[in-house]
Design an enzyme around this catalytic site. Structure first.
Site, PDB file in Angstrom:
ATOM      1  N   ASN A 193       0.767  -1.190   0.108  1.00  0.00           N
ATOM      2  CA  ASN A 193      -0.079  -0.067  -0.257  1.00  0.00           C
ATOM      3  C   ASN A 193       0.744   1.342  -0.061  1.00  0.00           C
ATOM      4  O   ASN A 193       1.947   1.249   0.756  1.00  0.00           O
ATOM      5  CB  ASN A 193      -1.001   0.135   1.237  1.00  0.00           C
ATOM      6  CG  ASN A 193      -1.941   1.086   1.393  1.00  0.00           C
ATOM      7  OD1 ASN A 193      -2.493   1.308   0.352  1.00  0.00           O
ATOM      8  ND2 ASN A 193      -2.122   1.942   2.309  1.00  0.00           N
ATOM      9  N   GLU A 259      -7.531   4.393   0.451  1.00  0.00           N
ATOM     10  CA  GLU A 259      -7.379   5.692   1.717  1.00  0.00           C
ATOM     11  C   GLU A 259      -8.192   6.754   1.054  1.00  0.00           C
ATOM     12  O   GLU A 259      -7.683   8.025   1.239  1.00  0.00           O
ATOM     13  CB  GLU A 259      -6.358   5.562   2.301  1.00  0.00           C
ATOM     14  CG  GLU A 259      -5.664   4.542   2.739  1.00  0.00           C
ATOM     15  CD  GLU A 259      -4.347   5.078   3.396  1.00  0.00           C
ATOM     16  OE1 GLU A 259      -4.171   6.074   3.845  1.00  0.00           O
ATOM     17  OE2 GLU A 259      -3.585   3.790   3.834  1.00  0.00           O
ATOM     18  N   ASP A 261      -9.826  10.216   0.026  1.00  0.00           N
ATOM     19  CA  ASP A 261     -10.584  11.237   0.859  1.00  0.00           C
ATOM     20  C   ASP A 261     -10.108  12.537  -0.091  1.00  0.00           C
ATOM     21  O   ASP A 261      -9.072  12.628  -0.790  1.00  0.00           O
ATOM     22  CB  ASP A 261     -10.188  11.470   2.182  1.00  0.00           C
ATOM     23  CG  ASP A 261      -8.652  11.591   2.426  1.00  0.00           C
ATOM     24  OD1 ASP A 261      -8.577  10.988   3.720  1.00  0.00           O
ATOM     25  OD2 ASP A 261      -7.736  11.737   1.711  1.00  0.00           O
TER      26      ASP A 261
HETATM   27  O1  G3I Z   1      -5.015   7.762  20.640  1.00  0.00           O
HETATM   28  C1  G3I Z   1      -4.252   8.936  20.875  1.00  0.00           C
HETATM   29  C2  G3I Z   1      -4.897   9.712  21.959  1.00  0.00           C
HETATM   30  O2  G3I Z   1      -4.632   8.906  23.325  1.00  0.00           O
HETATM   31  C3  G3I Z   1      -4.085  11.000  22.461  1.00  0.00           C
HETATM   32  O3  G3I Z   1      -4.726  11.703  23.205  1.00  0.00           O
HETATM   33  C4  G3I Z   1      -3.687  11.892  21.150  1.00  0.00           C
HETATM   34  C5  G3I Z   1      -3.091  13.146  21.261  1.00  0.00           C
HETATM   35  O4  G3I Z   1      -1.799  12.821  21.304  1.00  0.00           O
HETATM   36  O5  G3I Z   1      -3.152  10.966  19.869  1.00  0.00           O
HETATM   37  C6  G3I Z   1      -3.910  10.108  19.835  1.00  0.00           C
HETATM   38  O6  G3I Z   1      -3.425   8.976  18.754  1.00  0.00           O
HETATM   39  C7  G3I Z   1      -3.422   9.655  17.449  1.00  0.00           C
HETATM   40  C8  G3I Z   1      -4.041   8.607  16.542  1.00  0.00           C
HETATM   41  O7  G3I Z   1      -4.024   9.012  15.072  1.00  0.00           O
HETATM   42  C9  G3I Z   1      -5.498   8.173  16.929  1.00  0.00           C
HETATM   43  O8  G3I Z   1      -6.229   9.251  16.718  1.00  0.00           O
HETATM   44  C10 G3I Z   1      -2.082   9.916  16.964  1.00  0.00           C
HETATM   45  O9  G3I Z   1      -1.564  10.974  17.760  1.00  0.00           O
HETATM   46  C11 G3I Z   1      -1.870  10.247  15.272  1.00  0.00           C
HETATM   47  O10 G3I Z   1      -0.618  10.361  15.010  1.00  0.00           O
HETATM   48  C12 G3I Z   1      -2.837   9.282  14.768  1.00  0.00           C
HETATM   49  O11 G3I Z   1      -2.659   9.587  13.392  1.00  0.00           O
HETATM   50  C13 G3I Z   1      -3.189   8.680  12.417  1.00  0.00           C
HETATM   51  C14 G3I Z   1      -2.011   8.715  11.400  1.00  0.00           C
HETATM   52  O12 G3I Z   1      -2.079   7.778  10.393  1.00  0.00           O
HETATM   53  C15 G3I Z   1      -0.552   8.349  12.288  1.00  0.00           C
HETATM   54  O13 G3I Z   1      -0.744   6.811  12.301  1.00  0.00           O
HETATM   55  C16 G3I Z   1      -4.216   8.923  11.686  1.00  0.00           C
HETATM   56  O14 G3I Z   1      -5.215   8.924  12.595  1.00  0.00           O
HETATM   57  C17 G3I Z   1      -4.519   8.227  10.601  1.00  0.00           C
HETATM   58  O15 G3I Z   1      -5.650   8.635   9.860  1.00  0.00           O
HETATM   59  C18 G3I Z   1      -3.420   8.145   9.478  1.00  0.00           C
HETATM   60  O16 G3I Z   1      -3.561   7.208   8.371  1.00  0.00           O
HETATM   61  C19 G3I Z   1      -2.471   7.143   7.516  1.00  0.00           C
HETATM   62  C20 G3I Z   1      -2.471   5.534   7.212  1.00  0.00           C
HETATM   63  O17 G3I Z   1      -2.194   4.920   8.191  1.00  0.00           O
HETATM   64  C21 G3I Z   1      -1.323   5.569   6.121  1.00  0.00           C
HETATM   65  N1  G3I Z   1      -1.548   6.375   5.021  1.00  0.00           N
HETATM   66  C22 G3I Z   1      -1.681   7.573   5.261  1.00  0.00           C
HETATM   67  C23 G3I Z   1      -2.814   8.033   6.332  1.00  0.00           C
HETATM   68  C24 G3I Z   1      -3.140   9.426   6.671  1.00  0.00           C
HETATM   69  O18 G3I Z   1      -1.837   9.891   7.202  1.00  0.00           O
END
Ligand code: G3I
Length: 353
Positions: A193, A259, A261
């Site tokens: 991916n 993915e 959007d």
């Molecule tokens: O769950 C914690 C929460 O407890 C805390 O209070 C908060 C603030 O620090 O963070 C929360 O975790 C966040 C998590 O999303 C859940 O919301 C992380 O900081 C944040 O970095 C994380 O971001 C995700 C990102 O990937 C990094 O993993 C996004 O939701 C998610 O949509 C995004 O998805 C990625 C795909 O996996 C790969 N392709 C790109 C796509 C967009 O970046």
């Protein structure tokens, strides 16, 4: 006067019921032999009734947005946690939905014990093998498809070297991951991916060459995921996307739009929402015309929960339903395309074996 207020109240409920009146996307998609899905979160499933209701009604597939990434599943070495993933998978199973497991190997969202490792190559191989074996075998037969490796390439087609796995193991980590995932669940469908590789470009060429090499050497791989995170005023060429999907098809591999959007500068206008709908329509048509495109997944489905506003400041409104679960023009556009009888979709040559 009372009737006036009743009328006003009714006007606010019509859009939400419109989605419920229209045949759901998942029912229409069946006729086209394609899964329509969305990335989901466990908290939303647990706490938001309208989220659950809309998700179960409209979609036949879910992707675990964050719950099956490395950090949430193995926060400490050897200690695995699956509560969030179980919430999503149990919901999917009780609503006859297939699950995309996202993602076993990524350079991002890793726990500190991985980011700051001082492993030998052999130790790194064992850590990654054990992680993949533990996670995949736990859900053997329950997770339909895995994003085995996510975003391993740079835009110039080189392998990303700012990855703990690349640094500790070398480029072979990609092949190893696919072999381990297949050993842990031989029936799981295995995808690579990435983003920015929708069109014919240096990145999609490198992915193609990798997949071709894997197929020639018997490395288990079944498909390529095109993430398709795009702005509403994108400059992607539909023709180039079709050519890329076709070359993947020529390898006998599937494609998932994984993915999608379509972000808009906020505040949005009606014209921009219509332009967004046109983009969703175009991408779904490309997917339906490709015999090897077997899933069309958006990264979330309601603007109430989207990664976009916090990652692309000043943009948002990227999904099919607004923050109150009213269907947007983008939803209507997808529904309309899916109402097209499959025989009227000009699918190019059937999938090569
Ligand atoms: O769950 C914690 C929460 O407890 C805390 O209070 C908060 C603030 O620090 O963070 C929360 O975790 C966040 C998590 O999303 C859940 O919301 C992380 O900081 C944040 O970095 C994380 O971001 C995700 C990102 O990937 C990094 O993993 C996004 O939701 C998610 O949509 C995004 O998805 C990625 C795909 O996996 C790969 N392709 C790109 C796509 C967009 O970046």
């Amino acid at each position: 006067m009372k009737n006036y207020y009743i009328l006003i109240a009714l006007l606010f409920t019509i859009p939400a019921t419109m989605a419920q009146d229209a045949e759901p996307l998942r029912e229409l998609a069946k006729k086209h032999e394609i899964e329509i899905g969305a990335a989901v979160g466990p908290q939303q499933i647990q706490n938001d009734a309208l989220y659950r209701e809309t998700l179960a009604r409209e979609f036949s597939m879910v992707t675990t947005e964050n719950a099956l990434k490395f950090r949430p599943t193995e926060p400490q070495q050897g200690r695995f946690t699956f509560d969030d993933a179980d919430t999503i998978i149990e919901f999917a199973e009780s609503n006859n939905m297939k699950v995309r497991g996202h993602t076993l190997v990524w350079h991002s969202y890793l726990p500190n014990w991985v980011e700051n490792n001082d492993w030998t190559r052999e130790e790194a191989i064992e850590v990654l093998r054990n992680h993949i074996e533990t996670v995949v075998s736990r859900y053997e037969g329950r997770i339909f498809v895995w994003d085995v490796v996510n975003e391993a390439f740079e835009n110039d087609g080189s392998l990303r070297d700012d990855s703990a796995w690349y640094e500790a193991i070398g480029p072979e980590y990609v092949e190893m991951a696919f072999r381990w995932a297949h050993e842990a669940d031989p029936d799981a469908v295995l995808f690579y991916n990435d983003f920015g590789a929708e069109e014919m470009n240096a990145k999609s060429k490198a992915i193609y060459e990798m997949a071709k090499d894997f197929k020639e050497r018997g490395v288990p791989i079944d498909g390529i995921g095109l993430q398709m995170h795009i702005p509403f005023d994108h400059h992607l060429s539909g023709r180039s996307i079709r050519r890329n999907i076709q070359q993947i098809n020529d390898l006998g591999l599937q494609v998932h739009i994984t993915e999608l959007d379509v972000r808009i500068d906020t505040p949005v206008t009606d014209e921009e929402l219509q332009e967004q709908a046109d983009v969703y329509e175009e991408m779904l048509k490309i997917a339906l015309e490709a015999p090897n495109c077997t899933a069309f997944i958006t990264w979330g489905f309601t603007d109430r929960y989207s990664w976009i506003p916090s990652f692309f400041e000043g943009t948002g409104a990227a999904l099919l339903f607004d923050e109150d679960y009213n269907p947007k023009p983008a939803y209507q556009a997808l529904n309309a395309v899916l109402q097209t009888p499959p025989a009227q979709i000009n699918r190019w040559k059937e999938r090569n074996q």
